[in-house]
Structures are given as structure tokens and as C-alpha cells.
Design a protein around this motif. Structure first.
Motif, mmCIF file in Angstrom:
data_model
loop_
_atom_site.group_PDB
_atom_site.id
_atom_site.type_symbol
_atom_site.label_atom_id
_atom_site.label_comp_id
_atom_site.label_asym_id
_atom_site.label_seq_id
_atom_site.Cartn_x
_atom_site.Cartn_y
_atom_site.Cartn_z
ATOM 1 N N UNK A 198 -13.645 0.315 3.356
ATOM 2 C CA UNK A 198 -14.976 0.970 3.194
ATOM 3 C C UNK A 198 -15.651 0.937 4.549
ATOM 4 N N UNK A 199 -15.249 -0.054 5.578
ATOM 5 C CA UNK A 199 -16.014 -0.146 6.695
ATOM 6 C C UNK A 199 -15.573 1.107 7.858
ATOM 7 N N UNK A 200 -14.317 1.515 7.448
ATOM 8 C CA UNK A 200 -13.974 2.566 8.362
ATOM 9 C C UNK A 200 -15.064 3.837 8.800
ATOM 10 N N UNK A 201 -15.084 4.283 9.842
ATOM 11 C CA UNK A 201 -16.221 5.073 10.200
ATOM 12 C C UNK A 201 -16.075 6.568 9.815
ATOM 13 N N UNK A 202 -14.575 7.048 9.211
ATOM 14 C CA UNK A 202 -14.558 8.229 8.683
ATOM 15 C C UNK A 202 -13.441 8.235 8.007
ATOM 16 N N UNK A 203 -12.973 8.964 7.241
ATOM 17 C CA UNK A 203 -11.841 9.295 6.371
ATOM 18 C C UNK A 203 -10.446 8.991 7.146
ATOM 19 N N UNK A 204 -10.568 9.824 8.202
ATOM 20 C CA UNK A 204 -9.137 9.726 9.138
ATOM 21 C C UNK A 204 -8.726 8.286 9.648
ATOM 22 N N UNK A 205 -9.766 7.327 9.655
ATOM 23 C CA UNK A 205 -9.858 6.243 10.270
ATOM 24 C C UNK A 205 -9.148 4.999 9.131
ATOM 25 N N UNK A 206 -9.225 5.847 7.726
ATOM 26 C CA UNK A 206 -8.650 4.930 6.937
ATOM 27 C C UNK A 206 -7.188 4.755 6.883
ATOM 28 N N UNK A 207 -6.552 5.961 7.402
ATOM 29 C CA UNK A 207 -4.963 5.888 7.647
ATOM 30 C C UNK A 207 -4.708 5.579 8.656
ATOM 31 N N UNK A 208 -5.166 6.091 9.953
ATOM 32 C CA UNK A 208 -4.945 6.015 11.167
ATOM 33 C C UNK A 208 -6.086 5.266 11.607
ATOM 34 N N UNK A 209 -5.702 3.914 11.863
ATOM 35 C CA UNK A 209 -7.126 3.219 12.246
ATOM 36 C C UNK A 209 -6.641 2.488 13.747
ATOM 37 N N UNK A 210 -7.744 2.326 14.409
ATOM 38 C CA UNK A 210 -7.510 1.487 15.508
ATOM 39 C C UNK A 210 -7.627 0.029 15.350
ATOM 40 N N UNK A 211 -6.399 -0.622 16.085
ATOM 41 C CA UNK A 211 -6.053 -2.035 15.574
ATOM 42 C C UNK A 211 -5.789 -2.609 16.908
ATOM 43 N N UNK A 212 -5.699 -3.953 17.130
ATOM 44 C CA UNK A 212 -5.030 -4.783 17.974
ATOM 45 C C UNK A 212 -3.761 -5.365 17.181
ATOM 46 N N UNK A 268 -8.664 -6.251 13.618
ATOM 47 C CA UNK A 268 -9.536 -5.116 13.742
ATOM 48 C C UNK A 268 -9.959 -5.172 15.038
ATOM 49 N N UNK A 269 -10.457 -6.591 15.809
ATOM 50 C CA UNK A 269 -11.039 -6.564 16.686
ATOM 51 C C UNK A 269 -10.274 -7.352 18.003
ATOM 52 N N UNK A 270 -10.372 -6.829 18.989
ATOM 53 C CA UNK A 270 -9.519 -6.979 20.072
ATOM 54 C C UNK A 270 -9.651 -8.587 20.643
ATOM 55 N N UNK A 271 -10.862 -9.188 20.569
ATOM 56 C CA UNK A 271 -11.267 -10.605 20.797
ATOM 57 C C UNK A 271 -10.617 -11.356 20.003
ATOM 58 N N UNK A 272 -10.520 -11.109 18.723
ATOM 59 C CA UNK A 272 -9.716 -11.679 17.877
ATOM 60 C C UNK A 272 -8.396 -11.920 17.896
ATOM 61 N N UNK A 273 -7.638 -10.751 18.311
ATOM 62 C CA UNK A 273 -6.401 -10.689 18.659
ATOM 63 C C UNK A 273 -5.691 -11.415 19.992
ATOM 64 N N UNK A 274 -6.904 -11.499 20.873
ATOM 65 C CA UNK A 274 -6.435 -12.184 22.243
ATOM 66 C C UNK A 274 -6.492 -13.829 21.750
ATOM 67 N N UNK A 275 -7.506 -14.172 21.148
ATOM 68 C CA UNK A 275 -7.664 -15.488 20.711
ATOM 69 C C UNK A 275 -6.361 -16.185 19.851
#
Length: 393
Positions: A198-212, A268-275
Motif C-alpha cells: 500500500x506504500x507503493x507509489x502507483x499500481x505498476x509499482x505493486x508488481x514491478x517494484x524498485x528494490x535492492x 526496499x531501501x539501498x542503505x538497508x541492503x548495504x548495511x
């Protein structure tokens, strides 16, 4: 500790005919319906065969005895044989011909899935996918649980008892507790996953999401398989997976899957993945029993299906892992840019050092990034990896 009764002792405690599933009993399908016209026809059923203890265990776990052939179960549930077979296979169960091996619980499951389709809440392909994803996830869980519980039972409760005899009362005691815990964890995970969607910015992002997306891979694992005994190898893999899973969860990532000598995680966050990547290297590096580790992380659009992740970003993370130095983390340019944009890494180490030298107030960066030589990566063209480290180390 609560004493374990001998196998079968719990059946009487569950109550006479209800435990044995007599002809007039109502199984867990509930609904208060007798077998009736849609139920089993005893004279035409194949004989029920099998190990007596295995059948008692099955009845205990499912809450009902075998009463239906697949055809009878489909007819009682009001679905076609074809759809019933598709659901059954999707859940990961072998074809059983027309043996009388199904229970009221199987009928209820068919009714529920078919009812969701009829109500328009799920399409038929989606209902099959629900069955498949649930079956795949719970199959591994069930195998692990029963293996672990029986392996852990090193001291039998009574002299002369065998593990076979202990299995029934052990399952009888654990079943209600494990069931409640499973539902609790599932609801917690469902709440977390729903919150992310539900925090996704648009409907497309619910399926094709930007993730680390990151892979962590044990170096030289194939050589280890030839050198270590099976039990030692199993202990090493379990320790690696447990440590990795704990670190990923503790720092806000999600463990997608484990592959023996490799784990796949996402954030979801690049910093989290890096840590997470650095913590994996640091923590496992202090364990002298562990081989060296390599980690590769990429950031970008990811397709999610049935709890797994797919796409070019995942492939890139895998390739980065294969070329990463031992005990090091390689990231792609997109993740490096995200860390710079969020202020977690300097855009230039030289400029940051010069600013500090000139007396400017130092910026507290978490990470350091060092560009590596560009190189061609099979199937992905030329990439520029970045070596990830901690600032000031």
C-alpha cells in the motif's frame, strides 16, 4: 515435562467415534453435512491400504479419516475433476488414481478455492497459483519440522520405545501449538507485506517494484562438499543460513530464499541492503569455521512472483557476487547512486577528504564507495561495479 503416551493412546482421548471418523461423522469440513448423494459409495471404493501408524498419524493431523476417492471429493465439492486435479497437483501432491485417500478437509479446501473463483474474488489461474505457492512454502516447512523434532529426540521417554512409537504422541502434543504459531507468523508476515504494497507509489509499482537485491555466497563450497562429512556440511549450511536470516531480518530486509551455499535477500531501501551486505561479511568473517563470503547487490526494477524475485536486477546481483573479491561487497552503479543521493555515501571520496582538510564540518557518511574497473558481464553488457565499505575503515 509432560510425559509422552505410547502411540495410539491419544486416540481415545480425542473421543470415540469422532476420532475414528465413523460413517455418520462430520469431518473438519464442518457444514454439518452427511456424506449423502455426493459422498463416498463404499461398495465401489478401492481398498484403503497403508501402514497402520501412518494412517493413524494422517487421521490425527488432518482431523478426519480417508473417505473419498478424488472423483467423489470433486463431486461432493461441486467442482470438475479437471479443476480438482489442477488444485491437487498445484499443492504438490502426487496423483493417486481413484484410491480412497481424501478426507472432508480436502473437500472443504476444494469448495473454498472454487467458491473464491465463483465469487469473482480470484480468477481460476490465480486460485491455482495460490494453491501452488502455499503448497511449495508449507512443504519445506513441514519436512524441516518433522525431521528436526525427531532428530532432536535423542533420549526416548521410556525404555524399549522406538522412534516410530514416539512419533504419534509427539505430533499429538505439538500439533495444536504449531498450528496456532503458524497462523500467528503468517498473519504477521501478511500484515508486513500488505503494508509494503500500500506504500507503493502507483499500481505498476505493486508488481514491478524498485528494490535492492543481494546475494551472499560462500567461497569454495564445492571443495568443502568433498572434504567434509555430510553431518559437518549440514551443520555448516544450517549455521550460515541461520546467521544470514537473522541478520537480514534484524536490519529490515527480507530473506527471499536459501540455496545451500547462497542466500538471496531484498530490501526496499539501498542503505538497508548495504548495511546487510557489510554485516554479513563482518559477522561471518569472525567465525573461523566459515569459508570466506562474497556479496553482490544491485538496485532497480524487480518483478515479484510467489514470494520470489526475477528480472535483470536479480541477474546483475548474481553476476556481481560471482566477481566480488573474497570477504567483500560489490554493488552496481544504481545502488551507488542511491547511497549518494540519500547522503549515506560521498559522491567523491577525494572531495570529502579535501573538505575535511580545509576545516569544513565533516559529514557523517555511513558508507564508502570505490569505483572498480568496468568489465563486460555475460548477458548484461558492460557494468561498473563499486566496492562497498564503511566510512573511515
Amino acid at each position: 515435562p509432560r510425559p509422552l503416551p505410547r502411540a495410539g493412546a491419544g486416540e481415545a482421548a480425542r473421543g470415540g467415534e469422532a476420532a475414528r471418523g465413523g460413517a455418520g461423522d462430520v469431518g473438519p469440513a464442518g457444514a454439518g453435512e452427511p456424506a449423502g448423494a455426493g459422498g463416498p459409495e463404499e461398495e465401489d471404493d478401492p481398498e484403503v491400504e497403508g501402514d497402520p501408524l501412518a494412517l493413524r498419524l494422517e487421521s490425527l493431523i488432518l482431523g478426519a479419516d480417508r473417505r473419498y476417492t478424488p472423483f467423489q471429493a470433486a463431486r461432493s465439492a461441486g467442482v470438475s475433476m479437471d479443476l480438482a486435479a489442477r488444485f491437487w497437483r498445484a499443492m504438490g501432491f502426487a496423483d493417486i488414481g481413484q484410491a480412497k485417500a481424501l478426507t472432508e478437509a480436502d473437500v472443504l479446501a476444494l469448495r473454498r478455492l472454487a467458491g473464491l473463483v465463483e465469487a469473482g474474488l480470484l480468477s481460476e489461474p490465480m486460485a491455482v497459483q495460490v494453491a501452488r505457492s502455499t503448497g511449495q512454502t508449507t512443504a519445506r516447512l513441514a519436512e524441516w519440522q518433522i525431521d528436526s523434532f525427531l532428530e532432536g529426540l535423542t533420549e526416548l521417554p521410556e525404555p524399549g520405545m522406538t522412534r516410530t512409537e514416539v512419533t504419534y504422541p509427539l505430533v499429538e502434543l505439538l500439533l495444536p501449538e504449531l498450528e496456532e504459531f503458524l497462523v500467528y507468523v503468517w498473519r504477521r508476515q501478511l500484515a508486513a507485506a500488505t503494508g509494503r504494497v500500500v506504500q507503493a507509489q502507483d499500481d505498476a509499482e505493486m508488481v514491478d517494484r524498485r528494490l535492492a537485491v543481494g546475494f551472499a555466497d560462500l567461497v569454495g563450497f564445492t571443495r568443502l562438499t568433498r572434504r567434509l562429512e555430510e553431518e559437518e556440511l549440514g551443520e555448516l549450511v544450517e549455521a550460515f543460513e541461520t546467521t544470514a536470516a537473522d541478520l537480514v531480518a534484524a536490519h529490515g530486509g527480507r530473506l527471499i530464499k536459501t540455496l545451500g551455499d547462497e542466500v538471496l535477500f531484498a530490501a526496499d531501501d539501498a542503505g538497508v541492503a548495504a548495511e546487510i551486505g557489510l554485516r554479513l561479511i563482518e559477522t561471518l568473517g569472525r567465525d573461523e569455521t566459515m569459508p570466506e563470503l562474497r556479496v553482490g547487490i544491485a538496485f532497480g526494477t524487480v518483478t515479484t512472483r510467489m514470494g520470489d524475485v526475477f528480472g535483470t536486477t536479480v541477474n546483475l546481483a548474481s553476476r556481481l557476487t560471482s566477481i566480488a573479491p573474497k570477504d567483500a561487497v560489490l554493488v552496481d552503479g544504481a545502488l551507488a547512486v542511491e547511497l549518494m543521493r540519500s547522503g549515506e555515501a560521498p559522491e567523491s571520496e577525494a572531495e570529502a577528504a579535501a573538505a575535511e582538510k580545509e576545516g569544513e564540518e565533516p559529514v557523517e557518511y555511513r558508507f564508502a564507495l570505490q569505483p572498480m574497473w568496468q568489465r563486460p558481464v555475460r548477458g548484461l553488457g558492460v557494468v561498473e561495479p563499486w566496492l562497498l565499505g564503511r566510512r573511515g575503515t
